[in-house]
Design an enzyme around this catalytic site. Structure first.
Site, PDB file in Angstrom:
ATOM      1  N   SER A 137       1.420  -0.990  -0.341  1.00  0.00           N
ATOM      2  CA  SER A 137       0.126   0.166  -0.059  1.00  0.00           C
ATOM      3  C   SER A 137       0.723   0.655  -0.169  1.00  0.00           C
ATOM      4  O   SER A 137       1.411   1.554   0.746  1.00  0.00           O
ATOM      5  CB  SER A 137      -1.317   0.070   1.294  1.00  0.00           C
ATOM      6  N   GLY A 173      -1.329   4.296  -4.301  1.00  0.00           N
ATOM      7  CA  GLY A 173      -2.294   3.894  -5.052  1.00  0.00           C
ATOM      8  C   GLY A 173      -1.607   2.888  -4.449  1.00  0.00           C
ATOM      9  O   GLY A 173      -0.896   2.168  -3.095  1.00  0.00           O
ATOM     10  N   GLY A 180      -6.205  -0.325   5.034  1.00  0.00           N
ATOM     11  CA  GLY A 180      -5.095  -1.212   4.743  1.00  0.00           C
ATOM     12  C   GLY A 180      -6.256  -2.506   4.564  1.00  0.00           C
ATOM     13  O   GLY A 180      -5.585  -3.808   4.296  1.00  0.00           O
ATOM     14  N   ASP A 181      -6.705  -3.188   5.525  1.00  0.00           N
ATOM     15  CA  ASP A 181      -6.932  -4.235   6.433  1.00  0.00           C
ATOM     16  C   ASP A 181      -7.976  -4.627   5.078  1.00  0.00           C
ATOM     17  O   ASP A 181      -8.326  -5.804   4.794  1.00  0.00           O
ATOM     18  CB  ASP A 181      -7.549  -4.039   7.697  1.00  0.00           C
TER      19      ASP A 181
END
Length: 315
Positions: free
Chosen positions: A220, A225, A251-252
């Site tokens: 990430s 992007g 992010g998860d």
């Protein structure tokens, strides 16, 4: 089924504030309380997508009991491992301009018996898992090699492993060859021991993690992007985002989207980008549902813009 392992879960309280001023009384414009920890968030995102998931996690005290209740209310199967110490509580302050300040508690120390119970729970429930996602920091009491042990045991049982951690725990686990690792830019920089200024720097760092053992790297890069580097090459994905409300758990959510879509190749990267972009538009650590996704806003290309300067270079 996607099995998640969260060795250091948390009860997350998020407050939306106009601006954070030290030493002042600040009135929140909104607040949320959610079960937290990277693996827990992955399970929440998988469940929000209508897929089966099971969360393995140590829980203790009143915060642990509340986490179990909140997960059950969201239709998430839980395999709790009772521990003597109270599960930690974390606080996030989300400002109107998108800046996020987090205060993370260390969490309880696990005893050798509790560690063995946690490993036993993973072993018991991994037979039906398409993926095992091991996520987050390790609590006191677990050695940096703990994730490496889990990866080795999972591979011996024929399971695929996704790993989202950092520091010594990441470096130790690479030796066991996890199927995919998901660092952010800071974690990627720390793993290779040098700054990242461009997308090309991130590609080289991801290739080094593969040389160290990772079979694939899903990185990430914040507002710039996401990057996927595996044995077939590299792909770069971006999405249009109107306004960032909170990046807690984004992010998860991306990792969940990646695994839901099969966990390999550009199609899975597109799903990861769509889930991450949807998550940042939601309050607190709310996980996106299929209705929140905008696949048309996602672009994935094998023509990676290696010369692009990162919006937030990592020094």
């Amino acid at each position: 089924m996607i099995l998640t392992v969260t060795p250091n879960p948390s009860l997350d309280r998020t407050y939306e504030v106009p601006v954070l001023e030290r030493g002042e009384v600040i009135r929140a414009s909104g607040e949320r309380m959610d079960p937290g920890g990277k693996g827990v968030n992955v399970s929440r995102a998988v469940a929000a997508a209508g897929r089966r998931t099971l969360a393995v996690l140590p829980l203790g005290g009143a915060p642990g009991a509340l986490i179990a209740e909140l997960l059950d209310a969201q239709g998430i199967e839980v395999a709790p491992v009772p521990v003597a110490g109270a599960t930690r509580s974390n606080i996030a302050l989300a400002e109107a301009d998108g800046v996020l300040t987090k205060i993370n508690a260390p969490g309880p120390e696990l005893t050798p018996a509790e560690e063995e119970s946690l490993l036993a729970a993973v072993r018991t429930h991994s037979a039906d898992a398409d993926w095992i996602a091991c996520c987050g920091s390790l609590p006191l009491g677990l050695a940096p090699s703990w994730y490496a042990d889990v990866v080795a045991r999972a591979h011996a049982a024929g399971a695929r492993i996704a790993l989202d951690t950092s520091g010594p725990a990441l470096l130790e686990a690479l030796r066991a060859r996890p199927d995919v690792v998901k660092p952010n830019a800071e974690e990627l920089s720390a793993a290779v021991g040098r700054p990242l200024a461009t997308v090309g720097d991130a590609v080289k760092a991801a290739e080094e993690l593969r040389a160290m053992g990772a079979r694939a790297v899903l990185a990430s890069l914040g507002a710039d992007g996401q990057l996927l580097v595996d044995g077939d090459g590299a792909w770069f994905g971006t999405a249009r985002v109107a306004a960032v409300r909170s990046n807690v758990g984004a992010g998860d959510s991306s990792l969940a989207g990646f695994l839901i879509a099969g966990g390999s190749g550009p199609e899975a990267l597109a799903s990861a980008v769509a889930h991450g972009a949807a998550a940042v538009c939601l309050p607190g650590s709310v996980m996106p549902t299929p209705a929140d996704l905008d696949p048309a806003s996602v672009t994935v290309t094998a023509d990676v813009p290696v010369d692009r300067v990162l919006t937030e270079p990592v020094s």
